[in-house]
Design a protein around this motif. Structure first.
Motif, short mmCIF file in Angstrom:
data_model
loop_
_atom_site.label_atom_id
_atom_site.label_comp_id
_atom_site.label_asym_id
_atom_site.label_seq_id
_atom_site.Cartn_x
_atom_site.Cartn_y
_atom_site.Cartn_z
N MET A 81 -33.73 -18.95 23.89
CA MET A 81 -34.98 -19.27 23.19
C MET A 81 -35.83 -18.01 23.08
N VAL A 86 -41.94 -21.27 21.60
CA VAL A 86 -42.77 -22.37 22.12
C VAL A 86 -44.22 -21.89 22.19
N LYS A 90 -42.49 -17.65 26.25
CA LYS A 90 -41.40 -17.91 27.20
C LYS A 90 -40.81 -16.58 27.64
N ARG A 97 -32.58 -23.50 32.56
CA ARG A 97 -32.39 -24.46 31.47
C ARG A 97 -31.49 -23.88 30.38
N ALA A 132 -38.96 -24.19 18.76
CA ALA A 132 -38.44 -25.37 19.48
C ALA A 132 -39.43 -26.52 19.40
N ASP A 133 -38.89 -27.72 19.19
CA ASP A 133 -39.77 -28.90 19.15
C ASP A 133 -39.04 -30.15 19.63
N GLY A 134 -38.26 -30.01 20.71
CA GLY A 134 -37.55 -31.17 21.23
C GLY A 134 -36.25 -31.39 20.50
N GLY A 135 -35.15 -31.46 21.25
CA GLY A 135 -33.85 -31.71 20.62
C GLY A 135 -33.14 -30.44 20.19
N THR A 136 -33.46 -29.31 20.83
CA THR A 136 -32.83 -28.06 20.39
C THR A 136 -31.35 -28.03 20.71
N ARG A 137 -30.92 -28.67 21.82
CA ARG A 137 -29.48 -28.59 22.14
C ARG A 137 -28.65 -29.29 21.07
N ASN A 177 -40.52 -33.77 20.45
CA ASN A 177 -41.04 -33.18 21.69
C ASN A 177 -42.02 -34.12 22.41
N ASP A 180 -40.16 -36.92 23.89
CA ASP A 180 -39.39 -36.44 25.04
C ASP A 180 -40.30 -36.35 26.26
N GLN A 181 -41.53 -35.83 26.05
CA GLN A 181 -42.46 -35.64 27.18
C GLN A 181 -43.00 -36.98 27.68
P1 ADP Z 1 -33.94 -30.03 24.16
O1 ADP Z 1 -34.61 -28.93 23.39
O2 ADP Z 1 -32.46 -30.05 23.96
O3 ADP Z 1 -34.57 -31.38 23.92
P2 ADP Z 1 -35.23 -30.10 26.76
O4 ADP Z 1 -35.30 -31.59 26.84
O5 ADP Z 1 -34.96 -29.33 28.01
O6 ADP Z 1 -34.10 -29.67 25.70
O7 ADP Z 1 -36.57 -29.51 26.15
C1 ADP Z 1 -37.36 -30.27 25.30
C2 ADP Z 1 -38.35 -29.38 24.59
O8 ADP Z 1 -39.26 -28.81 25.52
C3 ADP Z 1 -37.75 -28.16 23.88
O9 ADP Z 1 -37.14 -28.49 22.65
C4 ADP Z 1 -38.98 -27.32 23.70
O10 ADP Z 1 -39.74 -27.76 22.57
C5 ADP Z 1 -39.76 -27.61 24.97
N1 ADP Z 1 -39.55 -26.51 25.93
C6 ADP Z 1 -38.41 -26.17 26.54
N2 ADP Z 1 -38.57 -25.08 27.33
C7 ADP Z 1 -39.87 -24.73 27.20
C8 ADP Z 1 -40.69 -23.69 27.75
N3 ADP Z 1 -40.19 -22.76 28.58
N4 ADP Z 1 -41.99 -23.67 27.39
C9 ADP Z 1 -42.50 -24.59 26.55
N5 ADP Z 1 -41.79 -25.59 25.99
C10 ADP Z 1 -40.49 -25.66 26.30
#
Ligand code: ADP
Length: 244
Positions: A81, A86, A90, A97, A132-137, A177, A180-181
């Motif tokens: 990343m 973000v 970062k 992660r 990144a906005d949630g779901g990057t994997r 995102n 997810d939170q």
């Molecule tokens: P994914 O991106 O696959 O959903 P996670 O569930 O671990 O993986 O992360 C969710 C989201 O949290 C990421 O897509 C990103 O938007 C945010 N995120 C991840 N790492 C960080 C970080 N170090 N600082 C701020 N936001 C982050």
């Protein structure tokens, strides 16, 4: 998970989510094959507000040599990343992660790639998350498949990926995102649509057996939507007017 439900309405009385989507609606997805002239294959994906670039190199010699395998090729994946991807900067050094996501993406791609055709070599996949906005994997895995195909690496199938989850006691497709939170569960799925095989399944949260089943089915529906866009990206490049 949990904690912010009181302030954020994840699902309103009309069944509309916090970003205006219906429960079974994915975010806007755009996939482009190619774009990096110095890579053997590449792809760019926008998955909602996620923006990810993937470069593939190989099959090529393995350094150090003892890492190579005389029976098969090896796949190496680096998910990274950008510091600006973000809201809070970062640290550019690989986090736990990022190491975990690199591993799960590698393991999700391996069943699809015919590595046995390239003994002693490596195929390297570099994933750069620009936003990144949630779901990057899932977005990264989907783009990596297209980049591998763009590199001409023989594959059994594409791996298409999309998450399903649970928010406001409802099973939803493509968790953003906020969901997810503040939601209750997030289940990223990687799926080979022609072979009908799952290559990635993770679950953060708690589901009943019925919810689990519905979540898997919902995620697979999302993967099939992604798959059509992966095919389109490749046909646009190789048979359409796309940039070569
Ligand atoms: P994914 O991106 O696959 O959903 P996670 O569930 O671990 O993986 O992360 C969710 C989201 O949290 C990421 O897509 C990103 O938007 C945010 N995120 C991840 N790492 C960080 C970080 N170090 N600082 C701020 N936001 C982050």
């Amino acid at each position: 998970m949990g904690g912010r439900e009181a302030t954020l309405v994840l699902l309103d009385e009309n069944g509309i989510r916090c970003d205006g989507r219906k429960v079974d609606e994915p975010r806007r997805i755009m996939i482009k094959a190619g774009g990096l002239k110095n890579a053997d294959g590449s792809a760019y994906i926008e998955f909602g507000d996620n923006k990810i670039l993937v470069g593939v190199f190989g099959p090529r010699d393995v350094h150090p040599k003892h890492m190579s395998n005389t029976d098969t090729g090896i796949l190496r994946v680096r998910y990274h990343m950008e510091p600006f991807s973000v809201t809070e900067r970062k640290n550019p050094a690989p986090s736990r992660r990022e190491i975990e996501i690199s591993k799960v993406i590698k393991e999700a791609l391996e069943p699809a790639v015919m590595l046995e055709k390239f003994p002693r070599t490596a195929v390297d996949v570099f994933i750069e998350v620009l936003q990144a906005d949630g779901g990057t994997r899932c977005a990264a895995l989907s783009a990596a498949s297209v980049a591998l195909a763009d590199a001409g690496i023989p594959m059994r199938d594409m791996v298409a990926a999309c998450a399903a989850g649970k928010a406001a006691d409802t099973i939803i497709l493509d968790v953003n995102n906020e969901e997810d939170q503040a939601g209750q569960a997030d289940m990223p799925i990687g799926y080979m649509p022609s072979l009908e095989k799952i290559t990635l399944l993770q679950l953060d949260g708690v589901l009943t057996p019925e919810e689990y089943k519905k979540c898997v089915e919902t995620g697979i529906k999302g993967c099939k939507i992604v798959y059509e866009l992966q095919r389109k990206a490749l046909t646009d490049k190789y048979f359409g007017n796309g940039e070569k």
